[in-house]
Design a protein around this motif. Structure first.
Motif: not given
Ligand code: PSV
Ligand code: MN
Length: 386
Positions: A283-285, A248-250, A383-385, A67-69, A180-182, A20-22
């Motif tokens: 997708l997480d973009q 990074a986490d682009d 928007g984001w947040g 809570p964004w949605d 997970y995330k580095l 949804s956030w995309a």
């Molecule tokens: C964190 O970087 C992440 O990948 C997680 O999946 C979050 O829920 C998403 O980004 C949204 O910011």
């Protein structure tokens, strides 16, 4: 069934979940560039997601972020989705945007903050009950910035305790997907930094806890397909957060930075039986500078192209070359599939599904982009947040 027919049948059943956030505005630490026609609420996000599904035929579910949605009536939101041929997908929790979480959420040294975070996760399971969502996706921004800041091991204990409480609350057909995330936002030690940590927690929790691989969450050069093969072998791969990274986490479009990597990942998914198992392809973009809906359509198509190429790998020939120790022969079998232009095949697949063979063109011709710019005037853009 001919081999080509089998490949087409597999492609028709693949489903890619869009986030949804995309569809909302997003940006970097430096600037969010607002776009015209952006949804103002979760319903309008679903309206846009319905267009992605309409033109690709393989994006029937939408992930929500709470809570964004947040809405008053989740059952009504699920009906709004259904009316547009969609279903609500994974519920993503958010324990990273409240002042209380400065030192973490479920790993925070203060039990009151941990309670607040766990209560939010339990609330998310309640939302899943109302929406019919199967997956709770957990990503924790928890970690520390300085050596000595907190006790690394105690934080793992707190994490385990929180996860166990949420796990107990899951229904029979609900899952918990641990991401997970580095690094980022913590820079010294992240509490769930890698697949090993996520796997260890999920293993202890039980079969309803599985690992999510976000393709942007590794160190440069990490062999992600190895992780995918291993998790599938252990029956612990819950799904993907697909996107591309250069640095990074682009969060760029999946398959844009490295289509070869995406092909290698999809090959291991197929090799491990992941297409027919319960692996969620999400997708997480974020689309910060490009038009959002076409970018998501392109991303879905990129996943389809990588999947088609991976399905075309001549597995018997590969197996034979591998067993014979024919290094170059085996590599050639894989590269042959990767080098195949699968776009004609995918056009056929779409025609057989009653779709326009050219989703990007069909969307552009549909007038939806102009319609939302004209109609979505006033109000607060999502928007984001927000
Ligand atoms: C964190 O970087 C992440 O990948 C997680 O999946 C979050 O829920 C998403 O980004 C949204 O910011
Ligand atoms: Mn993610």
């Amino acid at each position: 069934m001919t081999e080509r027919a089998a490949v087409k049948a597999a492609l028709k059943t693949q489903a890619v979940e869009t986030p949804s956030w995309a569809y909302g505005n997003s940006g970097t630490r430096f600037k969010v560039f607002a776009q015209q026609g952006v949804p103002r609420d979760p319903r309008e996000k679903l309206d846009d997601a319905a267009k992605v599904h309409e033109f690709t035929g393989v994006a029937p579910t939408v992930a929500l972020h709470i809570p964004w949605d947040k809405v008053d009536d989740y059952a009504a939101l699920a009906r709004h989705a259904e009316d547009r041929g969609l279903r609500l997908g994974a519920i993503n929790s958010n324990t990273f945007q409240d002042d209380a979480y400065r030192l973490g959420s479920v790993c925070h040294p203060d039990a009151a903050v941990r309670r607040k975070a766990v209560d939010h996760l339990l609330e998310c399971v309640g939302i899943m009950d109302a929406t019919g969502s199967k997956d709770l996706k957990l990503w924790f921004a928890d970690g520390t910035n300085y050596p000595g800041q907190d006790d690394i091991r105690a934080r793992q204990d707190r994490l385990a305790e929180a996860l166990a409480e949420v796990y107990e609350r899951l229904g029979d057909d609900q899952r918990m997907l641990l991401e997970y995330k580095l690094f980022e936002p913590a820079f010294y030690a992240t509490d769930v930094p890698d697949w090993g940590t996520a796997y260890a927690h999920c293993l202890k929790l039980g079969p309803k806890a599985q690992v999510v691989v976000d393709t942007g969450h590794h160190a440069p050069g990490t062999n992600i397909e190895f992780i995918v093969a291993t998790l599938l072998r252990e029956e612990k791969l819950g799904g993907f957060d697909f996107n591309s990274r250069f640095y990074a986490d682009d969060d760029l479009m999946v398959g844009a930075a490295d289509p070869f990597q995406l092909f290698r990942i999809m090959y291991e998914v197929i090799r491990g039986g992941g297409l027919s198992r319960d692996v969620a392809f999400m997708l997480d973009q974020c689309h910060n500078v490009e038009a959002k809906i076409p970018a998501i359509i392109r991303s879905v198509m990129n996943v389809q192209e990588a999947t088609a190429k991976a399905l075309l790998v001549d597995r018997p020939a590969l197996d034979e070359a591998q067993r014979a120790g024919d290094v170059l022969g085996a590599n050639a079998v894989l590269m042959d599939a990767f080098s195949t232009d699968v776009r004609p095949l995918l056009r056929e697949v779409r025609e057989e599904m009653g779709l326009d063979p050219d989703p990007m063109g069909a969307y552009a011709r549909s007038g939806w982009a102009e319609k939302i710019v004209a109609e979505r005037v006033g109000g607060q853009q999502a928007g984001w947040g927000a």
